[in-house]
Design an enzyme around this catalytic site. Structure first.
Site, PDB file in Angstrom:
ATOM      1  N   TYR A  33      96.250  59.272  18.715  1.00  0.00           N
ATOM      2  CA  TYR A  33      94.849  59.291  18.281  1.00  0.00           C
ATOM      3  C   TYR A  33      94.758  59.293  16.746  1.00  0.00           C
ATOM      4  CZ  TYR A  33      90.127  60.813  17.221  1.00  0.00           C
ATOM      5  OH  TYR A  33      88.864  60.902  16.685  1.00  0.00           O
ATOM      6  N   ARG A  66      91.928  52.632  11.749  1.00  0.00           N
ATOM      7  CA  ARG A  66      90.482  52.396  11.653  1.00  0.00           C
ATOM      8  C   ARG A  66      89.986  52.658  10.236  1.00  0.00           C
ATOM      9  NH1 ARG A  66      86.503  55.833  15.506  1.00  0.00           N
ATOM     10  NH2 ARG A  66      87.768  57.540  14.710  1.00  0.00           N
ATOM     11  N   TYR A  82      85.660  66.344   8.986  1.00  0.00           N
ATOM     12  CA  TYR A  82      86.578  67.246   9.674  1.00  0.00           C
ATOM     13  C   TYR A  82      87.730  67.604   8.739  1.00  0.00           C
ATOM     14  CZ  TYR A  82      84.902  66.433  14.538  1.00  0.00           C
ATOM     15  OH  TYR A  82      84.181  66.379  15.701  1.00  0.00           O
ATOM     16  N   ARG A  86      77.093  60.983  14.863  1.00  0.00           N
ATOM     17  CA  ARG A  86      76.912  61.633  16.174  1.00  0.00           C
ATOM     18  C   ARG A  86      76.031  60.804  17.096  1.00  0.00           C
ATOM     19  NH1 ARG A  86      81.201  64.755  16.745  1.00  0.00           N
ATOM     20  NH2 ARG A  86      81.479  66.093  14.923  1.00  0.00           N
ATOM     21  N   GLU A 146      83.934  64.798  27.910  1.00  0.00           N
ATOM     22  CA  GLU A 146      83.149  64.235  26.809  1.00  0.00           C
ATOM     23  C   GLU A 146      81.996  63.475  27.440  1.00  0.00           C
ATOM     24  OE1 GLU A 146      85.389  62.591  23.387  1.00  0.00           O
ATOM     25  OE2 GLU A 146      84.177  60.787  23.664  1.00  0.00           O
TER      26      GLU A 146
HETATM   27  C1  3EB Z   1      84.577  64.762  18.563  1.00  0.00           C
HETATM   28  O1  3EB Z   1      83.384  65.102  18.558  1.00  0.00           O
HETATM   29  C2  3EB Z   1      85.166  64.364  19.871  1.00  0.00           C
HETATM   30  O2  3EB Z   1      87.257  59.029  16.991  1.00  0.00           O
HETATM   31  O3  3EB Z   1      85.647  57.610  17.385  1.00  0.00           O
HETATM   32  C3  3EB Z   1      84.142  61.552  19.974  1.00  0.00           C
HETATM   33  C4  3EB Z   1      83.570  60.309  19.690  1.00  0.00           C
HETATM   34  C5  3EB Z   1      85.379  61.869  19.471  1.00  0.00           C
HETATM   35  C6  3EB Z   1      84.253  59.372  18.902  1.00  0.00           C
HETATM   36  C7  3EB Z   1      86.183  58.715  17.532  1.00  0.00           C
HETATM   37  C8  3EB Z   1      86.056  60.926  18.680  1.00  0.00           C
HETATM   38  C9  3EB Z   1      85.494  59.693  18.398  1.00  0.00           C
HETATM   39  O4  3EB Z   1      85.270  64.787  17.547  1.00  0.00           O
HETATM   40  C10 3EB Z   1      86.028  63.167  19.786  1.00  0.00           C
END
Ligand code: 3EB
Length: 315
Positions: A133, A140, A192, A205, A309
């Site tokens: 991941y 990306r 993050y 989001r 999810e």
């Molecule tokens: C999160 O909230 C959960 O790497 O594109 C959710 C949606 C998540 C997209 C991405 C990762 C991605 O971090 C993981």
């Protein structure tokens, strides 16, 4: 000009509209060759018994193109695009896929991504000393950095581990920007801390588009994360409640006047958790009439402790 774009989960039995982008879970059986449709097989399994097809349609004439791993379906206001290829050397493949996809979008005047989905195998496996991941996130980010996309222009996204060793990316691009939405309960993914990945995930989001049918809110994959930390590692029901609280907070921030969720897809790490999660959903959407259509899929979420999810669409 207000955009024409519709999203629905259709029962598999229905043939569905003859145009647009259609997402099928389950095995990649028989290629559909209808010229005016883009058929996507992300390579994740549905959790029986129901099987829906996710359908995206827009007005106008379609122009289909197929160039190697890239497939495009261009309409006057919307461009649907997909990239499918091997997922070995995930970091470089992801960078190449994003370059191909974004290059194709820009060349056709579709400079804005509203929504993007990413699927590949063995999400927790190791590659070059990194979790896959993370390798994906680095590839990306490398492609997006060269385009210098502002944070306010991030698409809504999903990134899920499937059982197939294949990288499948598909997207919805527009000529005018969508509005990116962030969640007050969650640190923005692009902020993050580094421990989750050397390069942060790059997504909003949710995004909001104003369409001829009213507002359309495209929800990113949402999990039991508060701030930047995972919550309730051993408890799938509590994770489901936390995730729904996140989605409700996002809705309230975006505006209570916006429509409720029309459909949701729940990715479960363990299909046997469906009954428990379904009970939490039923309680949560008790007051909604009608509640959202729900599709269930088996998928690995990017953090090992996350058991589910949820993504979807408000319309
Ligand atoms: C999160 O909230 C959960 O790497 O594109 C959710 C949606 C998540 C997209 C991405 C990762 C991605 O971090 C993981």
């Amino acid at each position: 000009m207000t955009l024409n774009l519709r999203s629905q989960l259709l029962p598999e039995a229905a043939t569905g509209p003859d145009t647009g982008m259609h997402v099928h879970l389950g095995p990649t059986a028989g290629t559909d060759t209808r010229a005016n449709r883009l058929e996507i097989h992300p390579g994740v399994e549905p959790v029986a018994p129901d099987t829906y097809v996710e359908s995206w349609t827009t007005r106008g004439r379609a122009r289909a193109e197929h160039q190697g791993p890239l497939q495009l379906l261009e309409y006057p206001e919307v461009l649907f695009a997909s990239w499918q290829g091997p997922d070995h050397g995930l970091r470089t493949q992801t960078e190449q896929a994003y370059r191909d996809l974004l290059g194709a979008c820009h060349a056709r005047g579709f400079g804005h991504l509203a929504r993007i989905w990413n699927f590949f195998g063995d999400i927790h496996g190791e590659e070059d000393g990194l979790e896959r991941y993370q390798a994906f996130c680095i590839g990306r980010a490398a492609a997006l950095e060269t385009l210098a996309i502002p944070q306010a222009g991030m698409p809504a996204a999903t990134a899920i581990g499937g059982t197939q060793r294949r990288l499948v990316i598909y997207l919805i691009a527009t000529r005018t920007p969508a509005t990116a939405l962030e969640n007050p309960r969650q640190v923005s993914a692009y902020r993050y801390p580094e421990r989750y990945s050397p390069k942060s995930p790059t997504f909003a989001r949710a995004t909001r588009l104003d369409t001829t049918d009213g507002p359309l809110v495209l929800l990113s994959g949402t999990a039991s994360i508060v701030g930047h930390e995972s919550r309730h590692p051993e408890d799938v029901s509590a994770q489901a409640r936390e995730t729904l609280t996140n989605l409700r907070a996002l809705h309230e921030t975006a505006g209570r006047h916006l429509p409720p969720p029309r459909w949701l897809r729940v990715y479960l790490r363990r299909p046997e958790d469906r009954t428990r999660v379904a009970a939490v959903l039923a309680e949560h959407f008790n007051d909604y009439c009608p509640g959202p259509v729900v599709q269930w899929a088996q998928g690995d979420i990017c953090r090992r402790e996350l058991l589910l999810e949820i993504e979807g669409v408000h319309a």
